[in-house]
Design an enzyme around this catalytic site. Sequence first.
Site, short mmCIF file in Angstrom:
data_model
loop_
_atom_site.label_atom_id
_atom_site.label_comp_id
_atom_site.label_asym_id
_atom_site.label_seq_id
_atom_site.Cartn_x
_atom_site.Cartn_y
_atom_site.Cartn_z
N ASP A 13 58.54 61.63 38.16
CA ASP A 13 57.09 61.87 38.15
C ASP A 13 56.41 60.61 38.68
OD1 ASP A 13 54.73 63.43 37.42
OD2 ASP A 13 54.37 61.88 35.93
N SER A 14 55.15 60.76 39.10
CA SER A 14 54.43 59.59 39.58
C SER A 14 54.17 58.61 38.44
CB SER A 14 53.10 60.02 40.20
OG SER A 14 52.33 60.72 39.25
N TYR A 45 49.41 59.28 42.51
CA TYR A 45 49.74 59.77 43.85
C TYR A 45 48.58 60.58 44.42
CZ TYR A 45 54.80 58.72 43.60
OH TYR A 45 56.03 58.10 43.54
N GLY A 46 47.76 61.13 43.50
CA GLY A 46 46.70 62.09 43.86
C GLY A 46 45.84 61.72 45.06
N CYS A 77 56.27 66.04 39.02
CA CYS A 77 54.91 65.80 39.51
C CYS A 77 54.46 66.94 40.44
CB CYS A 77 54.91 64.48 40.26
SG CYS A 77 53.33 64.02 40.94
N ASN A 78 53.35 67.56 40.13
CA ASN A 78 52.83 68.65 40.98
C ASN A 78 52.43 68.13 42.35
OD1 ASN A 78 52.04 71.41 39.33
ND2 ASN A 78 52.31 69.64 38.03
N THR A 79 51.79 66.96 42.36
CA THR A 79 51.31 66.39 43.62
C THR A 79 52.50 66.13 44.56
OG1 THR A 79 49.53 65.38 42.35
CG2 THR A 79 49.86 64.57 44.57
N GLU A 161 44.18 58.70 30.99
CA GLU A 161 44.85 57.39 31.09
C GLU A 161 44.09 56.27 30.39
OE1 GLU A 161 45.91 56.37 35.06
OE2 GLU A 161 47.76 57.51 34.92
N CYS A 191 49.15 69.82 36.49
CA CYS A 191 49.32 68.37 36.63
C CYS A 191 50.00 67.90 35.35
CB CYS A 191 47.95 67.70 36.79
SG CYS A 191 47.99 65.91 36.70
N THR A 192 51.01 67.07 35.50
CA THR A 192 51.79 66.69 34.32
C THR A 192 50.94 65.97 33.26
OG1 THR A 192 52.46 64.74 35.57
CG2 THR A 192 54.03 66.54 35.44
N HIS A 193 49.90 65.28 33.72
CA HIS A 193 49.03 64.60 32.76
C HIS A 193 48.40 65.58 31.76
CE1 HIS A 193 49.15 60.99 35.20
NE2 HIS A 193 48.42 60.37 34.30
#
Length: 275
Positions: A13-14, A45-46, A77-79, A161, A191-193
């Site tokens: 993941d990012s 990464y977004g 990571c989706n991005t 974050e 989004c993993t977040h």
Amino acid sequence: MMEKYGKKIGVFDSGLGGLYIARAVRASLPQYDYVYLGDTLNVPYGGRSLETIYQLSEAAIRFLFEEQDCDLVVIGCNTASVTALRKLQREFLPQNYPDRRILGVIVPTLESATELGATQIGLIATEYTVRSEIYDEEIVKITPRAKIYGQPTPLLVPLIENSGEKYLDMVLEDYLTPLIEKGLDSLILGCTHYISIKDHVRELTRHRVRVLSQDEIIPPKLKDYLSRHPEIEERLTQNGTFQCFATDVNPSYIRNVEKLMGKDMPISKAVYDFS
Ligand code: DGL
């Protein structure tokens, strides 16, 4: 290049978010050996260019294949999934590691949504993920009568974050109200977040839509994948280990890993070339 067989399952993941997915996968399939890599030096990464996201993703995969003996890598990571996965699967793997596999999160998420009967599907994600329209392209292949309603939610990652949870209600209301009014039956947290705020989203939507969270989706999908691919599954070692890597082992990452995985989880610095 000599092909050497790896043995572990990598999750990339990012940053930290994919650790929710890795933790859930381990809970569901505890027998395998896992390596988690968070590219904390380059997160987020977004907002990066397509070329850079691809480069960072390929470098991370090389590290997991070559330095960590992974045979199978899940890009959490989706991005990175929307940007890099196709090229990695179609060009990078056949040219370099024809016997290894890289899986993303988009198709399993959409399959899971449609298996639950979803047709009017909301998607909240980074600007990049929504604008890529990969979710829209993939859903048509799975079931043409389903539709994706994407909503970029760029304020969520910085809030999550930076301990901004107290502002979440206001921001989420603003993002979600017009989306839900479109008549959604489901909402993908793309989004993993966002896995860390899934309960909050469920509460706020008052369970009017089915909230789909990837930490709940990926473990059963991976289990299914391994049962359909014994040639991969048989190569995986089964010692029940879990290693955690980050490109920058910073205090916030350490704090969050401890919260998620417990205080005894060692974190190692991953050193590799990003170019
Ligand atoms: N982990 C990323 C994702 O799932 C979001 C954070 C970032 O922009 O790097 O899309």
